[in-house]
Design an enzyme around this catalytic site. Structure first.
Site, short mmCIF file in Angstrom:
data_model
loop_
_atom_site.label_atom_id
_atom_site.label_comp_id
_atom_site.label_asym_id
_atom_site.label_seq_id
_atom_site.Cartn_x
_atom_site.Cartn_y
_atom_site.Cartn_z
CD GLU A 68 -1.26 -2.39 2.09
OE1 GLU A 68 -2.05 -3.24 2.52
OE2 GLU A 68 -0.02 -2.47 2.24
CB CYS A 103 0.25 -3.34 8.71
SG CYS A 103 1.12 -1.87 8.13
#
Length: 179
Positions: A68, A103
């Site tokens: 990401e 995360c």
């Protein structure tokens, strides 16, 4: 920094979540298998125009970078804006496909992906509004990941796209010690 040109991008039907996630999985396969990270792929799309805005995979960029993070950083580089200003250049209907739940805590000192995604919301068009994910992050490196919950609390819709879980986990954990 590797930027894909339009001729390298697949043609995917609008809102074909399974195909976008499969494309993200193909990107994850580019990541070097290591015992210390998951191999993850990410694709950012303008849902209104069905344009792929950026792609990324684990360790694509220098440092201990997540998919990401690479996807967002590459988009900023393409738009010539600092990462903290990404929200000012994202289209109104930006969504993110990622093979694994972003995360919420990093074993390294890097900023968690959830924070990076939430920071996109500061822009004029509201940043990333939806994250499509393939699997919940296994509790290997940082324990329980509360990324999805944090994104939802921040107003981002998280949708689990089913059907690729086994393939995603096989790719993600390549390089990990098997029992």
């Amino acid at each position: 920094m590797v930027l894909m040109v339009d001729s390298e991008l697949p043609s995917i039907a609008a809102k074909d979540h399974h195909s976008y996630l499969r494309f993200a999985l193909s990107l994850a396969e580019n990541s070097i298998p290591k015992s210390t990270n998951f191999r993850v792929g990410a694709v950012m799309v303008d849902e209104a125009s069905n344009e792929i805005l950026s792609t990324g995979y684990t360790l694509e960029l220098p440092g201990n970078t997540h998919a990401e993070q690479c996807c967002l950083n590459k988009y900023c580089a393409m738009k010539a804006v600092p990462v903290e200003d990404i929200g000012s250049v994202l289209p109104e209907n930006a969504v993110l496909y990622t093979t694994m739940e972003p995360c919420n805590r990093r074993a390294s000192s890097n900023v968690p992906c959830t924070e990076r995604i939430l920071k996109t919301r500061s822009g004029i068009n509201g940043g990333i509004k939806t994250v499509y994910l393939g699997v919940k992050e296994p509790e290997i490196f940082v324990g329980e990941n509360t990324g999805r919950r944090k994104l939802e609390e921040g107003g981002i819709v998280c949708i689990h796209v089913t059907g690729l879980e086994d393939e995603i986990l096989t790719v993600a954990t390549a390089g990990h010690k098997r029992d």
